[in-house]
Design an enzyme around this catalytic site. Structure first.
Site, mmCIF file in Angstrom:
data_model
loop_
_atom_site.group_PDB
_atom_site.id
_atom_site.type_symbol
_atom_site.label_atom_id
_atom_site.label_comp_id
_atom_site.label_asym_id
_atom_site.label_seq_id
_atom_site.Cartn_x
_atom_site.Cartn_y
_atom_site.Cartn_z
ATOM 1 N N ASN A 1 2.055 -5.212 -3.101
ATOM 2 C CA ASN A 1 0.674 -5.545 -2.735
ATOM 3 C C ASN A 1 -0.129 -4.285 -2.438
ATOM 4 O O ASN A 1 0.363 -3.370 -1.757
ATOM 5 C CB ASN A 1 0.702 -6.445 -1.484
ATOM 6 C CG ASN A 1 -0.629 -7.085 -1.172
ATOM 7 O OD1 ASN A 1 -1.224 -7.746 -2.014
ATOM 8 N ND2 ASN A 1 -1.112 -6.860 0.051
ATOM 9 N N HIS B 1 -10.458 -6.506 -1.478
ATOM 10 C CA HIS B 1 -11.418 -6.270 -0.381
ATOM 11 C C HIS B 1 -12.604 -5.535 -1.008
ATOM 12 O O HIS B 1 -12.544 -4.307 -1.186
ATOM 13 C CB HIS B 1 -10.805 -5.421 0.729
ATOM 14 C CG HIS B 1 -9.686 -6.071 1.483
ATOM 15 N ND1 HIS B 1 -9.857 -7.202 2.250
ATOM 16 C CD2 HIS B 1 -8.381 -5.754 1.584
ATOM 17 C CE1 HIS B 1 -8.705 -7.549 2.800
ATOM 18 N NE2 HIS B 1 -7.793 -6.695 2.409
ATOM 19 N N GLU C 1 -5.967 -10.862 -0.815
ATOM 20 C CA GLU C 1 -6.651 -10.664 0.475
ATOM 21 C C GLU C 1 -8.175 -10.647 0.297
ATOM 22 O O GLU C 1 -8.876 -9.859 0.899
ATOM 23 C CB GLU C 1 -6.207 -9.353 1.127
ATOM 24 C CG GLU C 1 -4.716 -9.205 1.311
ATOM 25 C CD GLU C 1 -4.339 -7.937 2.051
ATOM 26 O OE1 GLU C 1 -5.233 -7.276 2.605
ATOM 27 O OE2 GLU C 1 -3.140 -7.591 2.095
ATOM 28 N N GLU D 1 0.808 -1.230 0.000
ATOM 29 C CA GLU D 1 0.000 0.000 0.000
ATOM 30 C C GLU D 1 0.840 1.279 0.000
ATOM 31 O O GLU D 1 0.635 2.196 0.791
ATOM 32 C CB GLU D 1 -0.960 -0.036 1.200
ATOM 33 C CG GLU D 1 -1.869 -1.255 1.184
ATOM 34 C CD GLU D 1 -2.783 -1.371 2.396
ATOM 35 O OE1 GLU D 1 -2.954 -0.374 3.122
ATOM 36 O OE2 GLU D 1 -3.307 -2.469 2.645
ATOM 37 N N ASP E 1 -12.026 -10.682 0.311
ATOM 38 C CA ASP E 1 -13.254 -10.890 1.067
ATOM 39 C C ASP E 1 -14.339 -10.064 0.361
ATOM 40 O O ASP E 1 -14.042 -9.068 -0.292
ATOM 41 C CB ASP E 1 -13.134 -10.533 2.560
ATOM 42 C CG ASP E 1 -12.348 -9.260 2.842
ATOM 43 O OD1 ASP E 1 -11.564 -9.243 3.816
ATOM 44 O OD2 ASP E 1 -12.511 -8.272 2.089
#
Ligand code: G3I
Length: 337
Positions: free
Chosen positions: A188, A224, A254, A146, A256
């Protein structure tokens, strides 16, 4: 340790222990399928550990391989949690992703008090120490996490940019490569999974790194997301394609899928979630160099989403480790159905 989610999921799918392993479907597709895990739950909750071992061939430490827990006190390293996760993975034939060497979101406060020269020395020592410890035992590292500003204007204003200067990203990758010549070295981020200004800026960052022969191997798309929202499958596919054309691998790192804002019944929300999981995993599988998919947890019993966005059911299994429609969406994508 996160508390069990307060929201309830009405599904009564089969228990994780009775389902064909996702890791078998992934292996058939030549892919790694993973989950973010916590060592305390692996050690203390048998159903949690059994589900990880049965369904995944790739694990990421949700917390314990970050700088904050490892270097909480300057000059000291605490590898207990990280070692436990790596040992669990090795005992169950799983690969490990190290997450994350440099991330402003999990950096101990004492780093911010350092003068730039000392910060550089500390960052170099930290990367060398941590990556060397797991040399040959960690398949990939999220070297920098990030670092790109949300508005795509450039690098995010973090303690690393302020203390180390704009070339800190390249320097971190070079240090990681020097400590482990084999591990895949990944950049990432979130919010750049499809099209958009942040996605374009991430692309420009890694294109520049590759052009300068900086040892970067891949990009992690955190994913996400909300069911039915960003990214749409075609824009994700186009973004993955342009990253792969740089010679990189891509992973969904990651994932979800939030459903609280999906209109209609809970059943409609769960089906929208199933479709989104299926579409994202299928878009990855369709690209040979999209080599891994990792979910940010796997049971609604433990998800960071509840504390950050509010009660939700973002993962593949419900609070009782029973499969939700989302599980079957992933399985269908891995099996090419
Ligand atoms: O377990 C310790 C406890 O022993 C300690 O006393 C306490 C002191 O603050 O911290 C506890 O650890 C918490 C940890 O989660 C384990 O539950 C940390 O406070 C808490 O900050 C940490 O939150 C994690 C967060 O990253 C920050 O590291 C979340 O679990 C994790 O899901 C989240 O994951 C991030 C990715 O790394 C990067 N992408 C975004 C994603 C969601 O924010």
């Amino acid at each position: 340790m996160a508390q069990p989610s307060p929201s309830s999921t009405p599904t009564a799918g089969p228990p994780a222990s009775e389902l064909d392993p996702l890791r078998d479907a992934a292996a058939n597709a030549g892919r790694w399928v993973g989950a973010a895990v916590q060592s305390g739950l692996l050690a203390g909750e048998p159903e949690y550990a059994d589900t990880v071992a049965r369904h995944f061939n790739y694990v990421t430490a949700e917390w314990e391989m970050k700088m904050d827990p490892i270097a909480r006190v300057q000059g000291q390293y605490d590898f207990a949690g990280a070692d436990a996760i790596v040992a669990f993975a090795e005992a169950h034939g799983m690969k490990v992703k190290g997450h994350a060497l440099l991330w402003h979101g999990a950096t101990p406060a004492w780093v911010g008090d350092l003068a730039p020269a000392e910060a550089r020395r500390v960052a170099e020592a930290y990367i060398r120490t941590v990556v060397s410890r797991y040399r040959g035992r960690v398949a990939a590292w999220d070297v920098v996490n990030e670092a790109v500003a949300e508005d795509g204007s450039g690098l995010r204003d973090t303690v690393f940019l302020r203390k180390l200067g704009p070339d800190y990203v390249a320097e971190a990758f070079r240090l990681a490569r020097g400590a482990d010549p084999q591990a895949l070295l990944i950049y990432n981020d979130y919010g750049g999974e499809g099209s958009g200004v942040k996605s374009d800026r991430i692309y420009e960052l890694v294109r520049d790194l590759r052009a300068r022969r900086v040892p970067i191997d891949g990009v992690g798309l955190q994913m996400h997301i909300e069911a039915g929202g960003y990214p749409q499958p075609d824009e994700m596919a186009a973004n993955v394609r342009r990253l792969v054309e740089l010679g990189l691998v891509v992973n969904v790192s990651e994932m979800d899928v939030r459903i609280r804002n999906v209109p209609g019944t809970q059943s409609a929300r769960l089906d929208a979630q199933r479709r989104t999981y299926r579409d994202v995993v299928a878009a990855c599988i369709a690209q040979p160099r999209c080599h891994a998919v990792t979910f940010w947890g796997f049971t609604d019993r433990y998800s960071w989403v509840d504390g950050f966005f509010g009660p939700d059911d973002p993962l593949l299994f419900d609070e009782a480790y029973r499969a939700k429609p989302a599980f079957f969406g992933v399985q269908d994508a891995l099996l090419g159905r």
